[in-house]
Design a protein around this motif. Structure first.
Motif, PDB file in Angstrom:
ATOM      1  N   GLN A 159       0.837  -1.194   0.000  1.00 26.40           N
ATOM      2  CA  GLN A 159       0.000   0.000   0.000  1.00 26.40           C
ATOM      3  C   GLN A 159       0.874   1.247   0.000  1.00 26.40           C
ATOM      4  O   GLN A 159       1.877   1.308   0.711  1.00 26.40           O
ATOM      5  N   VAL A 160       0.469   2.207  -0.818  1.00 21.66           N
ATOM      6  CA  VAL A 160       1.135   3.500  -0.846  1.00 21.66           C
ATOM      7  C   VAL A 160       0.065   4.571  -0.634  1.00 21.66           C
ATOM      8  O   VAL A 160      -0.945   4.588  -1.329  1.00 21.66           O
ATOM      9  N   ALA A 161       0.311   5.447   0.327  1.00 24.84           N
ATOM     10  CA  ALA A 161      -0.580   6.578   0.585  1.00 24.84           C
ATOM     11  C   ALA A 161       0.062   7.815  -0.037  1.00 24.84           C
ATOM     12  O   ALA A 161       1.254   8.059   0.153  1.00 24.84           O
ATOM     13  N   TYR A 162      -0.736   8.589  -0.762  1.00 25.19           N
ATOM     14  CA  TYR A 162      -0.170   9.766  -1.411  1.00 25.19           C
ATOM     15  C   TYR A 162      -1.219  10.850  -1.626  1.00 25.19           C
ATOM     16  O   TYR A 162      -2.422  10.595  -1.652  1.00 25.19           O
ATOM     17  N   MET A 163      -0.695  12.065  -1.775  1.00 30.49           N
ATOM     18  CA  MET A 163      -1.520  13.237  -2.055  1.00 30.49           C
ATOM     19  C   MET A 163      -0.733  14.046  -3.073  1.00 30.49           C
ATOM     20  O   MET A 163       0.330  14.591  -2.737  1.00 30.49           O
ATOM     21  N   GLY A 164      -1.191  14.051  -4.303  1.00 33.05           N
ATOM     22  CA  GLY A 164      -0.412  14.681  -5.365  1.00 33.05           C
ATOM     23  C   GLY A 164       0.891  13.930  -5.538  1.00 33.05           C
ATOM     24  O   GLY A 164       0.898  12.716  -5.705  1.00 33.05           O
ATOM     25  N   ASP A 165       2.012  14.627  -5.450  1.00 29.01           N
ATOM     26  CA  ASP A 165       3.326  13.996  -5.569  1.00 29.01           C
ATOM     27  C   ASP A 165       3.907  13.587  -4.218  1.00 29.01           C
ATOM     28  O   ASP A 165       4.991  13.017  -4.153  1.00 29.01           O
ATOM     29  N   GLU A 166       3.210  13.896  -3.144  1.00 24.51           N
ATOM     30  CA  GLU A 166       3.714  13.614  -1.799  1.00 24.51           C
ATOM     31  C   GLU A 166       3.278  12.221  -1.346  1.00 24.51           C
ATOM     32  O   GLU A 166       2.091  11.895  -1.349  1.00 24.51           O
ATOM     33  N   VAL A 167       4.245  11.404  -0.949  1.00 27.26           N
ATOM     34  CA  VAL A 167       3.980  10.040  -0.500  1.00 27.26           C
ATOM     35  C   VAL A 167       4.132   9.978   1.016  1.00 27.26           C
ATOM     36  O   VAL A 167       5.070  10.544   1.581  1.00 27.26           O
ATOM     37  N   PHE A 168       3.197   9.277   1.664  1.00 28.96           N
ATOM     38  CA  PHE A 168       3.208   9.118   3.112  1.00 28.96           C
ATOM     39  C   PHE A 168       3.475   7.655   3.437  1.00 28.96           C
ATOM     40  O   PHE A 168       2.595   6.816   3.314  1.00 28.96           O
ATOM     41  N   GLY A 169       4.682   7.350   3.863  1.00 32.82           N
ATOM     42  CA  GLY A 169       5.040   5.980   4.221  1.00 32.82           C
ATOM     43  C   GLY A 169       4.702   5.672   5.669  1.00 32.82           C
ATOM     44  O   GLY A 169       3.973   6.410   6.339  1.00 32.82           O
ATOM     45  N   LYS A 170       5.268   4.573   6.157  1.00 34.19           N
ATOM     46  CA  LYS A 170       5.117   4.216   7.568  1.00 34.19           C
ATOM     47  C   LYS A 170       5.955   5.205   8.373  1.00 34.19           C
ATOM     48  O   LYS A 170       7.154   5.334   8.130  1.00 34.19           O
ATOM     49  N   PRO A 171       5.351   5.905   9.326  1.00 33.79           N
ATOM     50  CA  PRO A 171       6.087   6.979   9.998  1.00 33.79           C
ATOM     51  C   PRO A 171       7.242   6.509  10.883  1.00 33.79           C
ATOM     52  O   PRO A 171       8.266   7.179  10.959  1.00 33.79           O
ATOM     53  N   GLY A 172       7.066   5.403  11.593  1.00 34.94           N
ATOM     54  CA  GLY A 172       8.145   4.899  12.433  1.00 34.94           C
ATOM     55  C   GLY A 172       8.305   5.597  13.774  1.00 34.94           C
ATOM     56  O   GLY A 172       8.703   4.975  14.742  1.00 34.94           O
ATOM     57  N   THR A 173       7.998   6.906  13.832  1.00 40.33           N
ATOM     58  CA  THR A 173       8.096   7.639  15.093  1.00 40.33           C
ATOM     59  C   THR A 173       6.815   8.442  15.314  1.00 40.33           C
ATOM     60  O   THR A 173       6.099   8.767  14.364  1.00 40.33           O
ATOM     61  N   GLU A 174       6.579   8.791  16.575  1.00 37.14           N
ATOM     62  CA  GLU A 174       5.401   9.605  16.883  1.00 37.14           C
ATOM     63  C   GLU A 174       5.489  10.974  16.218  1.00 37.14           C
ATOM     64  O   GLU A 174       4.490  11.477  15.701  1.00 37.14           O
ATOM     65  N   ALA A 175       6.663  11.568  16.213  1.00 38.52           N
ATOM     66  CA  ALA A 175       6.828  12.898  15.612  1.00 38.52           C
ATOM     67  C   ALA A 175       6.473  12.866  14.120  1.00 38.52           C
ATOM     68  O   ALA A 175       5.799  13.766  13.615  1.00 38.52           O
ATOM     69  N   ARG A 176       6.923  11.836  13.412  1.00 41.37           N
ATOM     70  CA  ARG A 176       6.600  11.731  11.975  1.00 41.37           C
ATOM     71  C   ARG A 176       5.115  11.450  11.760  1.00 41.37           C
ATOM     72  O   ARG A 176       4.522  11.952  10.805  1.00 41.37           O
ATOM     73  N   ALA A 177       4.514  10.635  12.622  1.00 42.55           N
ATOM     74  CA  ALA A 177       3.076  10.359  12.501  1.00 42.55           C
ATOM     75  C   ALA A 177       2.283  11.651  12.685  1.00 42.55           C
ATOM     76  O   ALA A 177       1.354  11.935  11.925  1.00 42.55           O
ATOM     77  N   ILE A 178       2.650  12.438  13.679  1.00 37.80           N
ATOM     78  CA  ILE A 178       1.972  13.720  13.919  1.00 37.80           C
ATOM     79  C   ILE A 178       2.140  14.634  12.706  1.00 37.80           C
ATOM     80  O   ILE A 178       1.173  15.242  12.232  1.00 37.80           O
ATOM     81  N   ALA A 179       3.344  14.719  12.175  1.00 34.26           N
ATOM     82  CA  ALA A 179       3.601  15.577  11.009  1.00 34.26           C
ATOM     83  C   ALA A 179       2.787  15.121   9.803  1.00 34.26           C
ATOM     84  O   ALA A 179       2.238  15.952   9.065  1.00 34.26           O
ATOM     85  N   GLN A 180       2.699  13.802   9.577  1.00 32.82           N
ATOM     86  CA  GLN A 180       1.904  13.300   8.450  1.00 32.82           C
ATOM     87  C   GLN A 180       0.440  13.700   8.609  1.00 32.82           C
ATOM     88  O   GLN A 180      -0.176  14.200   7.664  1.00 32.82           O
TER      89      GLN A 180
END
Length: 191
Positions: A69-90
């Motif tokens: 599975q790949v999550a994306y919005m336009g050209d921006e791809v949202f992978g598995k965040p791995g950290t809480e900070a990245r999850a919040i930013a996504q």
């Protein structure tokens, strides 16, 4: 023939159990790096096939399921965040917007070499979330191992306004409607 899920994902395993068919799991060792210039749906479909092929040699008489599975919005791809900070930013980036979650499925018959591949997109409309809502969600659900940081099968459903699509299980990571169609094409009786 043995049915093999080329994944160690607990989410995919739980979904596949819904079909009441005995199956094995096997870890695919696959590089999930997108290719230069590759569109997100093409990445998901290529990786689903790669995962099925990665375990096929160990299962000479099997139907091997690969999914990605790949999550994306336009050209921006949202992978598995791995950290809480990245999850919040996504989630901050996705709030109030529509994100496509493209789930690809591959079914490889290792006896005949027959390969079926299908992509199932789901358009997810996120609510206009506050920072406090996002932080509470991430702290409670810890969605660090899923693309896009939202688990619609859990508390993540509260983050969404809508998720129209052809298969609600696709968003969780294994499109069972498409898989059922593929398995029937291979001669399995469902239900």
């Amino acid at each position: 023939m043995t049915l093999v899920l080329a994944s160690t994902s607990a989410y995919r395993r739980t979904l596949l159990e819904r079909l009441h068919i005995p199956f094995e799991t096997d870890r695919p060792e696959t590089d999930e790096t997108p290719l230069e210039g590759e569109a997100p749906p093409a990445t998901a479909e290529r990786l689903a096939v790669a995962k099925a092929r990665a375990v096929a040699a160990r299962w000479p008489d099997a139907l091997v399921i690969g999914s990605d599975q790949v999550a994306y919005m336009g050209d921006e791809v949202f992978g598995k965040p791995g950290t809480e900070a990245r999850a919040i930013a996504q989630l901050q980036r996705m709030r109030g917007r529509i994100v496509t979650f493209h789930t690809a499925l591959a079914l490889l018959n290792t006896r005949t070499g027959t390969l079926q591949v299908e992509g199932v997109p789901t358009q997810v409309r996120f609510r206009d979330l506050s920072d406090a809502e996002i932080e509470r969600y991430v702290a409670r659900e810890r969605p660090l191992d899923c693309a896009g940081s939202a688990k619609s099968e859990g508390l993540g459903i509260t983050l969404l306004d809508a998720m129209p699509g052809d298969d609600p299980t696709a968003l969780i990571g294994l499109p069972l409607i498409a898989l059922s169609r593929m398995l029937r094409a291979e001669g399995l009786q469902l239900p």
